[in-house]
Write a protein that holds these residues in place. Structure first.
Motif, PDB file in Angstrom:
ATOM      1  N   GLN A 105       0.812  -1.211   0.000  1.00 27.38           N
ATOM      2  CA  GLN A 105       0.000   0.000   0.000  1.00 27.38           C
ATOM      3  C   GLN A 105       0.851   1.270   0.000  1.00 27.38           C
ATOM      4  O   GLN A 105       0.340   2.350  -0.284  1.00 27.38           O
ATOM      5  CB  GLN A 105      -0.943   0.009   1.209  1.00 27.38           C
ATOM      6  CG  GLN A 105      -2.123  -0.936   1.055  1.00 27.38           C
ATOM      7  CD  GLN A 105      -2.999  -0.966   2.290  1.00 27.38           C
ATOM      8  OE1 GLN A 105      -2.534  -0.876   3.415  1.00 27.38           O
ATOM      9  NE2 GLN A 105      -4.303  -1.093   2.081  1.00 27.38           N
ATOM     10  N   ALA A 106       2.125   1.127   0.301  1.00 28.62           N
ATOM     11  CA  ALA A 106       3.026   2.288   0.302  1.00 28.62           C
ATOM     12  C   ALA A 106       4.316   1.921  -0.426  1.00 28.62           C
ATOM     13  O   ALA A 106       5.373   1.762   0.186  1.00 28.62           O
ATOM     14  CB  ALA A 106       3.327   2.737   1.732  1.00 28.62           C
ATOM     15  N   PRO A 107       4.237   1.754  -1.753  1.00 26.05           N
ATOM     16  CA  PRO A 107       5.417   1.339  -2.527  1.00 26.05           C
ATOM     17  C   PRO A 107       6.603   2.279  -2.321  1.00 26.05           C
ATOM     18  O   PRO A 107       6.435   3.508  -2.224  1.00 26.05           O
ATOM     19  CB  PRO A 107       4.915   1.398  -3.980  1.00 26.05           C
ATOM     20  CG  PRO A 107       3.439   1.247  -3.873  1.00 26.05           C
ATOM     21  CD  PRO A 107       3.058   1.940  -2.597  1.00 26.05           C
ATOM     22  N   ASP A 108       7.776   1.677  -2.221  1.00 20.60           N
ATOM     23  CA  ASP A 108       9.061   2.373  -2.103  1.00 20.60           C
ATOM     24  C   ASP A 108       9.284   3.032  -0.737  1.00 20.60           C
ATOM     25  O   ASP A 108      10.349   3.599  -0.494  1.00 20.60           O
ATOM     26  CB  ASP A 108       9.229   3.433  -3.208  1.00 20.60           C
ATOM     27  CG  ASP A 108       9.211   2.802  -4.593  1.00 20.60           C
ATOM     28  OD1 ASP A 108       9.842   1.740  -4.757  1.00 20.60           O
ATOM     29  OD2 ASP A 108       8.555   3.356  -5.487  1.00 20.60           O
ATOM     30  N   LYS A 109       8.303   2.952   0.153  1.00 20.79           N
ATOM     31  CA  LYS A 109       8.506   3.486   1.497  1.00 20.79           C
ATOM     32  C   LYS A 109       9.202   2.448   2.357  1.00 20.79           C
ATOM     33  O   LYS A 109       8.817   1.272   2.356  1.00 20.79           O
ATOM     34  CB  LYS A 109       7.171   3.874   2.135  1.00 20.79           C
ATOM     35  CG  LYS A 109       7.324   4.442   3.540  1.00 20.79           C
ATOM     36  CD  LYS A 109       5.988   4.896   4.114  1.00 20.79           C
ATOM     37  CE  LYS A 109       6.176   5.442   5.526  1.00 20.79           C
ATOM     38  NZ  LYS A 109       4.885   5.913   6.117  1.00 20.79           N
ATOM     39  N   VAL A 110      10.224   2.864   3.088  1.00 19.14           N
ATOM     40  CA  VAL A 110      10.971   1.949   3.950  1.00 19.14           C
ATOM     41  C   VAL A 110      10.304   1.885   5.320  1.00 19.14           C
ATOM     42  O   VAL A 110      10.044   2.920   5.950  1.00 19.14           O
ATOM     43  CB  VAL A 110      12.438   2.410   4.100  1.00 19.14           C
ATOM     44  CG1 VAL A 110      13.183   1.464   5.039  1.00 19.14           C
ATOM     45  CG2 VAL A 110      13.123   2.468   2.738  1.00 19.14           C
ATOM     46  N   PHE A 111      10.018   0.663   5.764  1.00 24.22           N
ATOM     47  CA  PHE A 111       9.406   0.453   7.071  1.00 24.22           C
ATOM     48  C   PHE A 111      10.395  -0.250   7.994  1.00 24.22           C
ATOM     49  O   PHE A 111      10.935  -1.302   7.649  1.00 24.22           O
ATOM     50  CB  PHE A 111       8.148  -0.406   6.959  1.00 24.22           C
ATOM     51  CG  PHE A 111       7.018   0.269   6.230  1.00 24.22           C
ATOM     52  CD1 PHE A 111       6.191   1.155   6.891  1.00 24.22           C
ATOM     53  CD2 PHE A 111       6.794   0.012   4.882  1.00 24.22           C
ATOM     54  CE1 PHE A 111       5.141   1.784   6.221  1.00 24.22           C
ATOM     55  CE2 PHE A 111       5.748   0.622   4.207  1.00 24.22           C
ATOM     56  CZ  PHE A 111       4.920   1.525   4.878  1.00 24.22           C
ATOM     57  N   ALA A 112      10.622   0.338   9.160  1.00 21.10           N
ATOM     58  CA  ALA A 112      11.471  -0.298  10.159  1.00 21.10           C
ATOM     59  C   ALA A 112      10.762  -1.525  10.715  1.00 21.10           C
ATOM     60  O   ALA A 112       9.522  -1.590  10.736  1.00 21.10           O
ATOM     61  CB  ALA A 112      11.777   0.681  11.292  1.00 21.10           C
ATOM     62  N   ALA A 164       7.435  -1.333  -6.389  1.00 21.54           N
ATOM     63  CA  ALA A 164       6.303  -1.597  -7.271  1.00 21.54           C
ATOM     64  C   ALA A 164       6.687  -1.749  -8.736  1.00 21.54           C
ATOM     65  O   ALA A 164       5.938  -2.291  -9.523  1.00 21.54           O
ATOM     66  CB  ALA A 164       5.277  -0.476  -7.147  1.00 21.54           C
ATOM     67  N   GLY A 165       7.866  -1.266  -9.091  1.00 25.25           N
ATOM     68  CA  GLY A 165       8.272  -1.329 -10.494  1.00 25.25           C
ATOM     69  C   GLY A 165       8.697  -2.721 -10.883  1.00 25.25           C
ATOM     70  O   GLY A 165       8.563  -3.686 -10.127  1.00 25.25           O
TER      71      GLY A 165
END
Length: 241
Positions: A176-183, A237-238
């Motif tokens: 749901q949040a492509p390319d966002k880094v999650f700790a 996502a790519g």
């Protein structure tokens, strides 16, 4: 929304006292409850019957909970809550690597078990109330991978992937949040919420299982889940190729 009606739960524990206690509390919630006293019987019952959830003891003579969970996961994605008298970190990690969705250490409060059961059933049973929907509202389409959240379904190159509730939630959260880094800390807090109090390797074991399932159909779908070393994970996502 009430989901207790027609919901069938299997309790597996070699202690009759534990089985009787959990049965009493779960039947008060109008669940249909069956039980097994050993791993062999539990595995047969779990594969022959479509239970909505299984409460599974880890330490049992003969086939233990880890073995039962691993065998079930070869054929089904039934939600599983693991019970154990051992609170050591290694046992928690083994449980999650085997495919457990949640983990409760003995001694436990029966009310806590009921709350965990309800929470897991709410997620796993969501598709029962979406089958009448004719229009897809939440469809996430990527190269190789499609997540249909209304149908609670993940496909890779058109092939349906069987995910546990936690595996599905984790994939959806990242996608749901492509390319966002999650700790890892954030994933543990947001995906597992109050339902599990555990260490960060819980996230790692779920990512590992998720990647393995996606990779069985298309490795490039698995590659969309990227490790950000020293931090956590992100979803690209790519084209992953």
């Amino acid at each position: 929304m009430e989901i207790a009606e027609d919901t069938k739960i299997l309790i597996v524990d070699d202690e009759e006292r534990i089985r009787r206690l959990l049965r009493m509390y779960l039947e008060k919630e109008a669940y249909t409850v069956e039980d097994a006293e050993n791993g062999e019987s539990a595995l047969t019952m779990a594969l022959e019957t479509d239970y909505d959830l299984i409460v599974l003891d880890l330490m049992m003579p003969g086939m233990d909970g880890i073995e039962v969970c691993e065998e079930i996961r070869k054929q089904k994605a039934t939600p599983i809550i693991m019970l154990t008298a051992k609170g050591e970190e290694v046992n928690r990690v083994q449980g999650f690597e085997a495919g457990t969705d949640d983990y409760i250490v003995k001694p436990f409060s029966p009310r806590e078990v009921v709350l965990r059961v309800k929470a897991l059933l709410r997620r796993a049973s969501s598709t029962k109330f979406l089958q009448t929907e004719t229009k897809t509202k939440e469809l996430f389409e990527f190269p190789y991978l499609t997540i249909d959240d209304d149908a609670h379904r993940v496909t890779v190159k058109g092939e349906l992937i069987s995910l546990t509730p936690k595996e599905y939630e984790l994939l959806l959260y990242l996608a749901q949040a492509p390319d966002k880094v999650f700790a890892r800390e954030q994933l543990l807090k947001d995906v597992w919420n109050y339902e599990f109090f555990g260490d960060l390797r819980t996230v790692d074991t779920h990512v590992k299982r998720l990647r393995e399932k996606l990779s069985q159909v298309e490795p490039k779908a698995s590659d969309m889940i990227k490790t950000v070393w020293g931090v956590g994970y992100k979803f690209e996502a790519g084209d992953a190729g």
